[in-house]
Design an enzyme around this catalytic site. Sequence first.
Site, PDB file in Angstrom:
ATOM      1  N   VAL A  34       0.833  -1.203   0.000  1.00  0.00           N
ATOM      2  CA  VAL A  34       0.000   0.000   0.000  1.00  0.00           C
ATOM      3  C   VAL A  34       0.869   1.256   0.000  1.00  0.00           C
ATOM      4  CG1 VAL A  34      -1.635   1.338   1.392  1.00  0.00           C
ATOM      5  CG2 VAL A  34      -1.975  -1.107   1.103  1.00  0.00           C
ATOM      6  N   ASP A  35       1.909   1.268   0.787  1.00  0.00           N
ATOM      7  CA  ASP A  35       2.786   2.429   0.910  1.00  0.00           C
ATOM      8  C   ASP A  35       3.377   2.811  -0.442  1.00  0.00           C
ATOM      9  OD1 ASP A  35       4.243   4.471   2.171  1.00  0.00           O
ATOM     10  OD2 ASP A  35       5.821   3.114   2.839  1.00  0.00           O
TER      11      ASP A  35
END
Length: 181
Positions: A34-35
């Site tokens: 996600v990052d």
Amino acid sequence: MIADITLLRADITKVAADAIVNAANSSLLGGGGVDGAIHRAGGPSLLEECREIRRTRFPDGMPAGDAVATTAGLLPAQWVIHTVGPVWSTRDDRSAVLESAYRRSLEVAGELGAASVVFPAVSAGVYGWPADDAARIAVETVLGSGFDGAVSFALFSDAMLGSFRSALAVQNRKPEGFRAE
């Protein structure tokens, strides 16, 4: 009281909301999962803001359980709330740190005046937190937070979606909505 909880089978970088929560690492400079996706989709201004936060507020990295906001760059949101979840451990109970990541994210959202917040399943990807327990902690913390807005969970798999549905059912709550994006 939370207005509603929506479960999404979606790419969080494509979900429109006032604030999108980034499951960040302590460097705040992007990474995997996600990052990395949020940093790629947000563009260079997001990275620049994170570099400034590292330089001024967290020179040694942001601690797990905390949260900080930046603007959203090219994402369909006003803000990105970066939170660092804990890595799963079989030896240490880090549940309080995961709870803090959700709670602090909602506190920051409240400070910003955000009426809608979209979370991923914090710590449930590369950080290895078991899906059912990650969902339970997320749902219990969000429901108990007192946040007065709409909360969505943008989940990356059908299995994770099932874990969140089950966690809501235990709380005698049904998601206010579901959609796949």
